[in-house]
Motif scaffolding. Structure first.
Motif, PDB file in Angstrom:
ATOM      1  N   ALA A  82     -11.129   1.486   1.558  1.00 38.24           N
ATOM      2  CA  ALA A  82     -10.633   1.987   2.650  1.00 38.24           C
ATOM      3  C   ALA A  82      -9.640   3.200   1.763  1.00 38.24           C
ATOM      4  O   ALA A  82      -9.291   3.796   2.501  1.00 38.24           O
ATOM      5  CB  ALA A  82      -9.558   1.125   3.114  1.00 38.24           C
ATOM      6  N   ASN A  83     -10.119   3.238   0.720  1.00 38.23           N
ATOM      7  CA  ASN A  83      -9.358   4.073  -0.360  1.00 38.23           C
ATOM      8  C   ASN A  83      -7.725   4.199  -0.269  1.00 38.23           C
ATOM      9  O   ASN A  83      -7.392   5.185  -0.643  1.00 38.23           O
ATOM     10  CB  ASN A  83     -10.061   5.803   0.234  1.00 38.23           C
ATOM     11  N   MET A  84      -7.520   2.863  -1.128  1.00 36.85           N
ATOM     12  CA  MET A  84      -5.820   2.339  -0.534  1.00 36.85           C
ATOM     13  C   MET A  84      -5.734   2.341  -2.203  1.00 36.85           C
ATOM     14  O   MET A  84      -6.747   1.282  -2.378  1.00 36.85           O
ATOM     15  CB  MET A  84      -5.628   2.065   0.838  1.00 36.85           C
ATOM     16  N   GLU A  85      -4.564   2.608  -2.696  1.00 35.14           N
ATOM     17  CA  GLU A  85      -3.890   1.656  -3.663  1.00 35.14           C
ATOM     18  C   GLU A  85      -3.108   0.733  -4.030  1.00 35.14           C
ATOM     19  O   GLU A  85      -1.954   0.714  -2.311  1.00 35.14           O
ATOM     20  CB  GLU A  85      -4.034   2.542  -4.861  1.00 35.14           C
ATOM     21  N   LEU A  86      -3.276  -0.461  -4.449  1.00 34.40           N
ATOM     22  CA  LEU A  86      -2.462  -1.698  -4.272  1.00 34.40           C
ATOM     23  C   LEU A  86      -1.276  -1.355  -5.543  1.00 34.40           C
ATOM     24  O   LEU A  86      -0.951  -1.073  -6.224  1.00 34.40           O
ATOM     25  CB  LEU A  86      -2.896  -3.116  -4.711  1.00 34.40           C
ATOM     26  N   LEU A  87      -0.222  -1.950  -5.133  1.00 35.85           N
ATOM     27  CA  LEU A  87       1.467  -1.436  -6.225  1.00 35.85           C
ATOM     28  C   LEU A  87       1.041  -2.264  -7.479  1.00 35.85           C
ATOM     29  O   LEU A  87       1.260  -1.679  -8.072  1.00 35.85           O
ATOM     30  CB  LEU A  87       2.206  -1.395  -4.584  1.00 35.85           C
ATOM     31  N   THR A  88       1.134  -3.470  -6.580  1.00 28.88           N
ATOM     32  CA  THR A  88       0.711  -4.240  -7.897  1.00 28.88           C
ATOM     33  C   THR A  88      -0.351  -5.536  -7.241  1.00 28.88           C
ATOM     34  O   THR A  88      -1.360  -5.275  -6.300  1.00 28.88           O
ATOM     35  CB  THR A  88       1.884  -5.067  -7.950  1.00 28.88           C
ATOM     36  N   LYS A  89      -0.948  -6.320  -8.340  1.00 29.71           N
ATOM     37  CA  LYS A  89      -1.915  -6.967  -8.482  1.00 29.71           C
ATOM     38  C   LYS A  89      -1.191  -8.447  -8.200  1.00 29.71           C
ATOM     39  O   LYS A  89      -0.494  -8.714  -8.800  1.00 29.71           O
ATOM     40  CB  LYS A  89      -2.425  -6.858 -10.141  1.00 29.71           C
ATOM     41  N   PRO A  90      -1.528  -8.967  -6.684  1.00 31.14           N
ATOM     42  CA  PRO A  90      -0.767  -9.397  -6.328  1.00 31.14           C
ATOM     43  C   PRO A  90      -1.815 -10.692  -6.571  1.00 31.14           C
ATOM     44  O   PRO A  90      -2.651 -11.570  -7.600  1.00 31.14           O
ATOM     45  CB  PRO A  90      -1.561 -10.165  -4.895  1.00 31.14           C
ATOM     46  N   ARG A  91       0.082 -12.083  -7.609  1.00 33.36           N
ATOM     47  CA  ARG A  91      -0.252 -12.909  -8.137  1.00 33.36           C
ATOM     48  C   ARG A  91       0.169 -14.666  -7.483  1.00 33.36           C
ATOM     49  O   ARG A  91       1.184 -14.315  -7.374  1.00 33.36           O
ATOM     50  CB  ARG A  91      -0.319 -12.899  -9.831  1.00 33.36           C
ATOM     51  N   TYR A  98       0.960  -1.049  -0.039  1.00 33.58           N
ATOM     52  CA  TYR A  98      -0.448   0.170   0.264  1.00 33.58           C
ATOM     53  C   TYR A  98       1.036   1.574  -0.092  1.00 33.58           C
ATOM     54  O   TYR A  98       0.629   1.765  -1.262  1.00 33.58           O
ATOM     55  CB  TYR A  98      -0.830  -0.134   1.464  1.00 33.58           C
ATOM     56  N   CYS A  99       1.640   1.479   0.892  1.00 34.99           N
ATOM     57  CA  CYS A  99       2.400   2.643   1.020  1.00 34.99           C
ATOM     58  C   CYS A  99       3.852   2.338   0.437  1.00 34.99           C
ATOM     59  O   CYS A  99       4.970   3.661   0.237  1.00 34.99           O
ATOM     60  CB  CYS A  99       2.323   3.291   2.480  1.00 34.99           C
ATOM     61  N   GLY A 100       4.610   0.949   0.496  1.00 36.67           N
ATOM     62  CA  GLY A 100       5.688   0.834   0.263  1.00 36.67           C
ATOM     63  C   GLY A 100       6.513   1.301   0.944  1.00 36.67           C
ATOM     64  O   GLY A 100       8.264   0.915   0.722  1.00 36.67           O
ATOM     65  N   CYS A 101       6.526   0.872   1.438  1.00 40.49           N
ATOM     66  CA  CYS A 101       7.775   1.152   2.639  1.00 40.49           C
ATOM     67  C   CYS A 101       8.055  -0.672   3.254  1.00 40.49           C
ATOM     68  O   CYS A 101       7.831  -1.060   2.373  1.00 40.49           O
ATOM     69  CB  CYS A 101       6.853   1.676   4.421  1.00 40.49           C
TER      70      CYS A 101
END
Ligand SMILES: [Zn+2]
Length: 135
Positions: A101-110, A53-56
């Motif tokens: 939650a208005n949160m964006e995923l960095l990548t689509k999980p697969r 979500y935040c890339g940390c």
């Protein structure tokens, strides 16, 4: 052999480089459709220990597994529905979907491809493998 370990195998009268990375001269087919268990360790490794979500990258001890579609809404524990999230993001998202939650995923999980996954558990042992496993 593309890369070798620093230590060498020694035997009577000779020494051998220990291969870390080899190039196959003939193609070997590796099945893609293997059922891979979706584990905490595997999910963290697939996501490179990065909050989706935040890339940390706070370190494994501060990471959690987040169900994208929450279990309370029928989301299962599968490669496609589980991502790495830092504690803050997991808490902020709560029992909601990313949209809610208005949160964006960095990548689509697969599901990871088998070759990379087979190496995941071992990647910490040799930094040199990382550049091949995720390319
Ligand atoms: Zn986060």
């Amino acid at each position: 052999m593309i890369e070798a370990a620093q230590q060498r195998l020694r035997a009577m009268g000779f020494a051998l480089d220990v291969p870390l990375v080899i190039r196959l001269v003939r193609y070997i087919r590796i099945p893609r459709q293997l059922k891979l268990p979706c584990s905490r360790r595997g999910v963290f490794a697939r996501d490179r220990e990065t909050c989706q979500y935040c890339g940390c990258q706070p370190g494994r001890a501060h990471l959690t597994m987040d169900h994208v579609v929450p279990r309370s809404q029928g989301g299962g524990t599968s490669w496609e529905n589980v991502v790495t999230a830092c504690r803050d993001c997991n808490h902020r998202k709560g029992g909601r979907t990313p949209d809610e939650a208005n949160m964006e995923l960095l990548t689509k999980p697969r599901q990871p491809q088998y070759v990379a996954f087979a190496l995941l558990g071992e990647l910490e042992r040799h930094d040199v493998w990382r550049k091949y496993a995720f390319s």
